[in-house]
Design a protein around this motif. Structure first.
Motif, mmCIF file in Angstrom:
data_model
loop_
_atom_site.group_PDB
_atom_site.id
_atom_site.type_symbol
_atom_site.label_atom_id
_atom_site.label_comp_id
_atom_site.label_asym_id
_atom_site.label_seq_id
_atom_site.Cartn_x
_atom_site.Cartn_y
_atom_site.Cartn_z
ATOM 1 N N LYS A 33 -10.248 1.967 -39.716
ATOM 2 C CA LYS A 33 -11.239 0.676 -40.674
ATOM 3 C C LYS A 33 -11.782 -0.240 -39.533
ATOM 4 O O LYS A 33 -11.515 -1.299 -39.834
ATOM 5 N N GLY A 34 -13.071 0.810 -39.417
ATOM 6 C CA GLY A 34 -13.768 -0.310 -38.217
ATOM 7 C C GLY A 34 -15.028 0.524 -39.886
ATOM 8 O O GLY A 34 -14.827 -0.096 -40.525
ATOM 9 N N GLU A 35 -16.373 0.065 -38.903
ATOM 10 C CA GLU A 35 -17.735 0.533 -39.738
ATOM 11 C C GLU A 35 -17.676 1.089 -40.633
ATOM 12 O O GLU A 35 -18.254 1.289 -41.984
ATOM 13 N N LYS A 36 -16.660 2.370 -40.271
ATOM 14 C CA LYS A 36 -17.105 3.661 -41.130
ATOM 15 C C LYS A 36 -15.564 3.714 -41.516
ATOM 16 O O LYS A 36 -14.140 3.037 -39.973
ATOM 17 N N THR A 37 -14.735 4.835 -42.092
ATOM 18 C CA THR A 37 -13.210 4.586 -43.205
ATOM 19 C C THR A 37 -13.218 5.760 -42.877
ATOM 20 O O THR A 37 -14.204 6.502 -43.191
ATOM 21 N N ALA A 38 -11.736 6.346 -41.909
ATOM 22 C CA ALA A 38 -11.530 7.175 -41.869
ATOM 23 C C ALA A 38 -10.251 7.253 -42.599
ATOM 24 O O ALA A 38 -9.795 6.461 -41.898
ATOM 25 N N LEU A 39 -9.505 8.245 -42.429
ATOM 26 C CA LEU A 39 -8.344 9.039 -42.522
ATOM 27 C C LEU A 39 -8.022 10.186 -41.108
ATOM 28 O O LEU A 39 -8.119 11.260 -41.570
ATOM 29 N N ILE A 40 -6.790 9.638 -40.818
ATOM 30 C CA ILE A 40 -5.995 11.257 -40.044
ATOM 31 C C ILE A 40 -5.003 12.000 -40.699
ATOM 32 O O ILE A 40 -4.026 10.957 -40.928
ATOM 33 N N ASP A 41 -5.216 12.737 -41.193
ATOM 34 C CA ASP A 41 -3.822 13.929 -41.815
ATOM 35 C C ASP A 41 -4.067 13.485 -42.603
ATOM 36 O O ASP A 41 -3.866 12.107 -43.346
ATOM 37 N N THR A 42 -2.998 14.530 -43.785
ATOM 38 C CA THR A 42 -3.320 13.986 -45.790
ATOM 39 C C THR A 42 -1.610 14.322 -45.349
ATOM 40 O O THR A 42 -1.391 14.838 -47.096
ATOM 41 N N GLY A 141 -16.755 2.768 -34.755
ATOM 42 C CA GLY A 141 -17.618 1.406 -35.146
ATOM 43 C C GLY A 141 -16.896 0.262 -34.696
ATOM 44 O O GLY A 141 -16.481 -0.117 -36.207
ATOM 45 N N GLY A 142 -16.419 -0.572 -33.969
ATOM 46 C CA GLY A 142 -15.793 -1.416 -33.311
ATOM 47 C C GLY A 142 -14.073 -0.631 -32.845
ATOM 48 O O GLY A 142 -13.428 -1.604 -33.134
ATOM 49 N N ILE A 143 -14.260 0.747 -33.255
ATOM 50 C CA ILE A 143 -12.817 1.279 -32.322
ATOM 51 C C ILE A 143 -13.501 2.767 -32.466
ATOM 52 O O ILE A 143 -14.013 3.333 -33.381
ATOM 53 N N THR A 144 -12.810 3.074 -30.923
ATOM 54 C CA THR A 144 -13.009 4.534 -30.390
ATOM 55 C C THR A 144 -12.551 5.721 -29.989
ATOM 56 O O THR A 144 -11.121 4.672 -29.649
ATOM 57 N N LEU A 145 -12.001 6.385 -30.837
ATOM 58 C CA LEU A 145 -11.084 7.541 -30.313
ATOM 59 C C LEU A 145 -11.099 8.774 -29.330
ATOM 60 O O LEU A 145 -12.586 9.281 -29.950
ATOM 61 N N GLN A 146 -10.460 8.795 -28.443
ATOM 62 C CA GLN A 146 -10.996 10.650 -27.993
ATOM 63 C C GLN A 146 -10.165 11.737 -29.103
ATOM 64 O O GLN A 146 -8.747 10.996 -28.377
ATOM 65 N N ALA A 147 -10.300 12.262 -28.526
ATOM 66 C CA ALA A 147 -10.129 13.629 -29.047
ATOM 67 C C ALA A 147 -8.660 14.511 -27.418
ATOM 68 O O ALA A 147 -9.928 14.626 -26.551
ATOM 69 N N ILE A 148 -8.211 14.657 -27.530
ATOM 70 C CA ILE A 148 -7.171 15.463 -27.000
ATOM 71 C C ILE A 148 -6.940 16.472 -27.579
ATOM 72 O O ILE A 148 -5.653 16.421 -27.524
ATOM 73 N N HIS A 149 -6.774 18.160 -26.053
ATOM 74 C CA HIS A 149 -5.892 19.165 -27.301
ATOM 75 C C HIS A 149 -4.845 19.003 -26.352
ATOM 76 O O HIS A 149 -5.658 18.835 -24.989
#
Length: 299
Positions: A33-42, A141-149
């Motif tokens: 829940k940053g400036e954008k809202t995203a869901l990881i896995d469903t 926006g307000g939170i950044t995640l780094q993708a790690i393989h």
């Protein structure tokens, strides 16, 4: 509509609890829940996915990897961007394609697997709209995640790292007592070890996986102990070789699983067989096990 239970990992990152304490056929999802809202896995259950869709203006859905208990609700978010790992991204989207990939080389098991996962997860086909890659910085926006393989569990398995609060979303590096799962043909023990080393080097303070409550104390040690379960499994395979045995005789002892889910014996024997075969290949390459006349024996 079921109530949503969101466990805060930070002020902008939440674990979405799931039925059955997150165990298969479910997995925890993660809400950003940053400036954008995203869901990881469903994989938190179809009803909960619908509740998330209805309550939040979700801008994008991300998949950590392509196991059905992590992607079952993708179809519920039709019309919303669906981002998947760039690794094998073309082999996702339909159950037939996934079956050919994840149960490679065994049509009987693949057919059983399709019926099994449809029954228990409710998965339907879905459409991928984009991909992410190793090292990508996902700015919400307000939170950044780094993708790690982090391959090993599957070739396309990714983890996400939130550096500000040192939070690791480890997904199916799942911190369970069963230990690492590498039962699909594309899984790889050495890749799993290298992925674990990569995550340990981050020195996370919180490890939030898909099937266990978050680890909030001694997180690095917990990762080290989880990695050590690969050695436990190796020892179990070696212990099964108290006398020369064929592969079928080793598998019949169920040295890793101990017992199978009733009704799922065909599938679980396939998974355990792949895991045992991986250890036997590794042990032979190390000169610790020999194979002759259809039998394996310790050296």
């Amino acid at each position: 509509m079921p109530d949503l239970d969101l466990v805060p990992l930070s002020d902008k990152l939440f674990l979405v609890t799931a039925p059955n304490q997150g165990r298969f056929p479910f997995s925890y999802s993660f809400l950003i829940k940053g400036e954008k809202t995203a869901l990881i896995d469903t994989g938190c259950g179809l009803d909960l996915c619908r509740a998330l869709r209805d309550e939040f203006a979700i801008d994008a859905v991300y998949n950590s990897h392509a196991h059905p208990d992590h992607i079952a609700g993708n179809f519920i978010f039709k019309g919303i961007d669906l981002m998947v790992p760039d690794v094998l991204s073309e082999q996702t989207g339909t159950l037939d394609i996934l079956a050919a990939r994840l149960i490679k080389g065994n049509l009987e098991v693949a057919d059983f697997w399709k019926g099994f996962v449809k029954k228990f997860t409710g998965i339907q086909d879905y459409e991928v709209t984009g991909v992410f890659s190793d090292g990508d910085l996902l700015d919400f926006g307000g939170i950044t995640l780094q993708a790690i393989h982090c391959p090993g569990h599957l070739a396309d398995h990714f983890c996400f790292w939130e550096p500000e609060n040192k939070i690791l979303l480890s997904f199916d590096i799942d911190m369970t007592s069963f230990g690492p799962f590498y039962g699909n043909p594309e899984a790889d023990i050495n890749d799993f070890r290298h992925s674990m080393d990569k995550l340990i080097a981050l020195e996370p303070e919180v490890v939030a996986s898909s099937h266990k409550p978050p680890v909030t104390e001694n997180a690095v040690q917990a990762l080290i102990e989880f990695k050590s379960l690969l050695d436990r499994n190796e020892k179990a395979v070696l212990n099964a070789l108290d006398s020369p045995k064929s592969f079928e005789e080793i598998l019949a002892e169920k040295p890793l699983y101990k017992k199978y889910f009733p009704g799922g014996e065909l599938l679980y024997a396939f998974f355990e067989g792949n895991m045992i075969a991986s250890h036997l290949d590794e042990l032979q390459s190390q000169g610790r096990v020999a194979h002759s006349n259809g039998k394996y024996q310790k050296i």
